[in-house]
Design an enzyme around this catalytic site. Structure first.
Site, PDB file in Angstrom:
ATOM      1  N   THR A  37       7.812  -1.279   0.229  1.00 58.70           N
ATOM      2  CA  THR A  37       6.358  -1.208   0.205  1.00 58.70           C
ATOM      3  C   THR A  37       5.855  -1.284   1.639  1.00 58.70           C
ATOM      4  OG1 THR A  37       4.353  -1.958  -0.940  1.00 58.70           O
ATOM      5  CG2 THR A  37       5.799  -3.678  -0.062  1.00 58.70           C
ATOM      6  N   CYS A  43      -2.766  -8.146   2.005  1.00 60.03           N
ATOM      7  CA  CYS A  43      -1.961  -8.082   0.778  1.00 60.03           C
ATOM      8  C   CYS A  43      -0.648  -8.835   0.996  1.00 60.03           C
ATOM      9  CB  CYS A  43      -1.624  -6.633   0.427  1.00 60.03           C
ATOM     10  SG  CYS A  43      -3.027  -5.592   0.000  1.00 60.03           S
ATOM     11  N   HIS A  60       3.302  -5.653  -5.027  1.00 59.81           N
ATOM     12  CA  HIS A  60       2.388  -5.572  -3.884  1.00 59.81           C
ATOM     13  C   HIS A  60       1.014  -5.983  -4.383  1.00 59.81           C
ATOM     14  CE1 HIS A  60       1.010  -3.047  -0.192  1.00 59.81           C
ATOM     15  NE2 HIS A  60       0.011  -3.820  -0.569  1.00 59.81           N
TER      16      HIS A  60
END
Length: 172
Positions: A37, A43, A60
């Site tokens: 990711t 995040c 994520h």
């Protein structure tokens, strides 16, 4: 959501399969696939791994909690994303008592908060609380700061490689 395993024929491939996990998405592998990711600012990437069962998962998450959200995308939120990932891993053979977590991200790249914690800090607080509630130990983390990150979770070993802009790479 896709689950990758040796029955897909990827195990005989000389290169390790890479599976991209997008923002507000999760993936689980029972093979040696590498889950990746990118774009982690505030995040968080939460990696779960059960060495004995050979099951790895990566989510994520963007925001701390789905409280008060109607029909949420579970992977978008730390609380529901981790729980959903854990349940999917158990469905394919992981044992909750053997799973451990690694977390990276949670930067305060754009701090719009006038008073109180930024979103990165609040995301991490929720991740820690959710993992604790679910009985999953957090064994390693690379969080905070003011830089973005990309992740690679090795489905064979559970190693989480964190690549940061201007900070290089490290495995946690």
């Amino acid at each position: 959501m896709k689950v990758y395993d040796s029955s897909t024929g990827t195990a005989s491939s000389p290169e390790q399969e890479r599976v991209k996990v997008g923002i507000a998405e999760y993936e689980v592998t029972t093979s040696d696939a590498t889950l990746t990711t990118s774009g982690l600012g505030s995040c968080l990437g939460v990696a779960l791994y059960d060495h004995g069962a050979g099951v790895a998962g990566l989510v994520h998450v963007m925001l701390p909690s789905a409280d008060g959200v109607e029909d949420p995308n579970a992977a978008k939120y730390a609380d529901t994303g981790i729980e959903t990932l854990l349940l999917e891993m158990e469905r394919v053979g992981a044992n909750r008592d053997s799973i451990h977590a690694k977390v990276a991200g949670g930067s305060d790249m754009l701090d719009f908060s006038e008073n109180g914690s930024g979103i990165g800090v609040r995301n991490m607080e929720q991740v820690e609380s959710t993992l604790d509630d679910l009985g999953v130990p957090l064994v390693s983390e690379d969080v905070g700061g003011d830089h973005g990150r990309s992740l690679r979770l090795d489905g064979a070993s559970g190693d989480l490689t964190v690549k940061s802009a201007n900070k290089g790479s490290k495995t946690i």
